[in-house]
Design an enzyme around this catalytic site. Structure first.
Site, mmCIF file in Angstrom:
data_model
loop_
_atom_site.group_PDB
_atom_site.id
_atom_site.type_symbol
_atom_site.label_atom_id
_atom_site.label_comp_id
_atom_site.label_asym_id
_atom_site.label_seq_id
_atom_site.Cartn_x
_atom_site.Cartn_y
_atom_site.Cartn_z
ATOM 1 N N LYS A 40 0.797 -1.335 0.114
ATOM 2 C CA LYS A 40 -0.049 -0.142 -0.054
ATOM 3 C C LYS A 40 0.864 1.180 -0.083
ATOM 4 O O LYS A 40 2.074 1.089 0.137
ATOM 5 C CB LYS A 40 -0.958 -0.079 1.086
ATOM 6 C CG LYS A 40 -0.113 0.036 2.380
ATOM 7 C CD LYS A 40 -0.969 -0.707 3.591
ATOM 8 C CE LYS A 40 -0.174 -0.458 4.992
ATOM 9 N NZ LYS A 40 -0.692 -1.288 6.310
ATOM 10 N N ARG A 134 -9.675 -0.587 15.038
ATOM 11 C CA ARG A 134 -9.574 0.228 13.490
ATOM 12 C C ARG A 134 -10.538 -0.464 12.916
ATOM 13 O O ARG A 134 -11.644 -0.443 12.928
ATOM 14 C CB ARG A 134 -8.139 0.134 13.297
ATOM 15 C CG ARG A 134 -7.844 1.341 12.252
ATOM 16 C CD ARG A 134 -6.216 1.251 12.030
ATOM 17 N NE ARG A 134 -5.754 0.101 11.192
ATOM 18 C CZ ARG A 134 -4.530 -0.139 10.702
ATOM 19 N NH1 ARG A 134 -3.829 1.046 10.687
ATOM 20 N NH2 ARG A 134 -4.290 -1.113 10.086
ATOM 21 N N TYR A 250 17.142 29.415 6.519
ATOM 22 C CA TYR A 250 16.091 30.322 6.988
ATOM 23 C C TYR A 250 16.001 30.382 8.639
ATOM 24 O O TYR A 250 16.495 29.526 9.332
ATOM 25 C CB TYR A 250 14.520 29.370 6.797
ATOM 26 C CG TYR A 250 13.991 29.657 5.387
ATOM 27 C CD1 TYR A 250 13.803 30.997 4.944
ATOM 28 C CD2 TYR A 250 13.874 28.541 4.619
ATOM 29 C CE1 TYR A 250 13.263 31.065 3.859
ATOM 30 C CE2 TYR A 250 13.185 28.835 3.382
ATOM 31 C CZ TYR A 250 12.910 30.209 2.942
ATOM 32 O OH TYR A 250 12.472 30.342 1.644
ATOM 33 N N MET A 298 12.384 24.036 1.961
ATOM 34 C CA MET A 298 11.173 23.221 1.061
ATOM 35 C C MET A 298 11.893 22.261 0.084
ATOM 36 O O MET A 298 11.573 20.963 -0.199
ATOM 37 C CB MET A 298 10.328 24.240 0.416
ATOM 38 C CG MET A 298 9.147 23.445 -0.523
ATOM 39 S SD MET A 298 8.172 24.567 -1.232
ATOM 40 C CE MET A 298 7.343 25.390 -0.120
HETATM 41 C C1 LIG Z 1 0.044 -2.046 6.704
HETATM 42 C C2 LIG Z 1 -0.569 -3.241 7.036
HETATM 43 C C3 LIG Z 1 0.460 -4.436 7.437
HETATM 44 C C4 LIG Z 1 1.750 -4.205 7.216
HETATM 45 O O1 LIG Z 1 2.449 -3.666 8.313
HETATM 46 P P1 LIG Z 1 3.866 -3.409 8.696
HETATM 47 O O2 LIG Z 1 3.670 -2.986 10.086
HETATM 48 O O3 LIG Z 1 4.392 -2.339 7.574
HETATM 49 O O4 LIG Z 1 4.554 -4.793 8.693
HETATM 50 C C5 LIG Z 1 -0.091 -5.722 7.360
HETATM 51 N N1 LIG Z 1 -1.780 -5.763 7.598
HETATM 52 C C6 LIG Z 1 -2.482 -4.736 7.703
HETATM 53 C C7 LIG Z 1 -3.817 -4.868 7.769
HETATM 54 C C8 LIG Z 1 -1.939 -3.411 7.342
HETATM 55 O O5 LIG Z 1 -2.891 -2.557 7.373
#
Ligand SMILES: *Cc1c(COP(=O)(O)O)cnc(C)c1O
Length: 350
Positions: A40, A134, A250, A298
């Site tokens: 992701k 969550r 800055y 930046m």
């Molecule tokens: C992001 C995520 C992972 C991976 O987690 P890491 O801590 O980056 O290894 C696994 N399962 C779910 C549901 C996630 O949202």
């Protein structure tokens, strides 16, 4: 290099061997379970398509993204025996895309389940919340009637605090394990990167590492086995002499105590090199460490090159970005250090 042949003045050097050896170590730690990959947020900033292509070659078959736009961009790499799960499930707005996709949703709510069934169902995953509060169905609910009629490939839950030594991980394990008897699914999956380090009993049938694939150290157990994968590099735009008493950058946060030389690099907070590195980041060259001086701007960052007479305009420097150390210095999490890396970098695999 981009497709137009333009060479950007900053790049991410990405180490394929490190990525693959990280995955192999995580796979080994997963025991008999399959080892997938969370890709992701554009593969945590590295580029999801390129990460997926490489992990496929190594034998990885299970991938995870957050939403359907991410899934669509990876559709062409899907095929027989390769699974891509969309962690946020399906909204109404996702249904058209999801029905034509070879990816599958991770259904998280009663509404999503109803939506999926109404559209004809099909293979899906399901997320159960075992204590993070969550996404997911509550583990205390009577899940059997809720899930009736679904063809579940993977039943998932997610650990809230696996990077710490706290009771909650075991509590979540003990809530998740009995679901194998109650809820029928092809596979069961609980562990992220940190969860894999907690031991084999957390692996079930499939693990889902993200951070550690990309060089993050989720727990001490991984430190000797996970290699840095992402190396930000930036070009020197100007080398200049700074006189004793002059200020740099800055808000003049650094005043030169004596005459010195600085190099101004083409990287800044808009690239994800955030102001937490002001006055405390560094670059390394040939065994020397050169400190970041003054505030990160930046698009620009100054480093002290007084001790490096050979460095000149146009030279490339590698910023120190070992994630555990960089996190301690900057106050950012290892996740933020990766996912914040911006779009102006050329991403160059070696
Ligand atoms: C992001 C995520 C992972 C991976 O987690 P890491 O801590 O980056 O290894 C696994 N399962 C779910 C549901 C996630 O949202």
């Amino acid at each position: 290099m981009s497709m137009t042949g333009f060479i950007a003045p900053l790049r991410l050097r990405l180490d394929e061997q490190a990525l693959l050896s990280n995955w192999r170590w995580l796979k080994q730690q997963s025991g008999d379970a399959a080892c997938g990959a969370a890709i992701k947020a554009d593969g945590y900033g590295l580029g999801a398509a390129e990460v997926m292509r490489r992990l496929l070659k190594a034998g990885c078959r299970d991938f995870f993204v957050s939403n359907w736009a991410e899934a669509r961009a990876l559709e062409s790499q899907l095929g027989e025996g390769i699974s891509l799960s969309v962690l946020h499930g399906v909204r109404d707005e996702d249904m058209a895309l999801s029905k034509t996709s070879r990816a599958r949703p991770v259904l998280c709510t009663a509404e999503q389940i109803a939506r999926w069934k109404a559209a004809g169902g099909g293979v899906c995953d399901v997320m159960v919340d075992t204590g993070m509060n969550r996404l997911g169905l509550d583990w205390r609910d009577d899940l059997v009637p809720q899930l009736d009629g679904l063809a579940i490939a993977t039943l998932l839950s997610h650990l809230a605090s696996a990077d710490e030594d706290v009771e909650l991980s075991r509590t979540q394990l003990e809530r998740f394990a009995p679901l194998r008897e109650k809820v029928k699914a092809d596979r069961y999956s609980l562990a992220n990167s940190a969860g894999i380090c907690l031991g084999r009993e957390f692996s079930f049938d499939l693990t889902r590492p993200g951070l550690a694939l990309y060089g993050g150290i989720p727990r001490g157990e991984a430190r000797q086995n996970i290699a840095q994968t992402v190396f930000p590099e930036a070009q020197i735009l100007q080398r200049r002499r700074v006189r004793a008493g002059d200020s740099i950058g800055y808000n003049a946060t650094h005043v030169a105590a004596s005459d010195m030389e600085i190099a101004v690099l083409n990287i800044g907070y808009a690239d994800g090199y955030l102001r937490g590195f002001s006055g405390c980041g560094s670059v390394s060259i040939a065994g020397r460490s050169l400190p970041v001086i003054g505030r990160v701007s930046m698009d620009l960052t100054a480093v002290d090159v007084t001790a490096a007479a050979d460095l000149a305009e146009g030279d490339w420097l590698t910023l120190d970005y070992a994630l555990e150390e960089a996190s301690a210095i900057s106050g950012l999490s290892q996740y933020e250090l990766l996912t914040g890396l911006g779009s102006r970098f050329d991403r160059v695999w070696h």
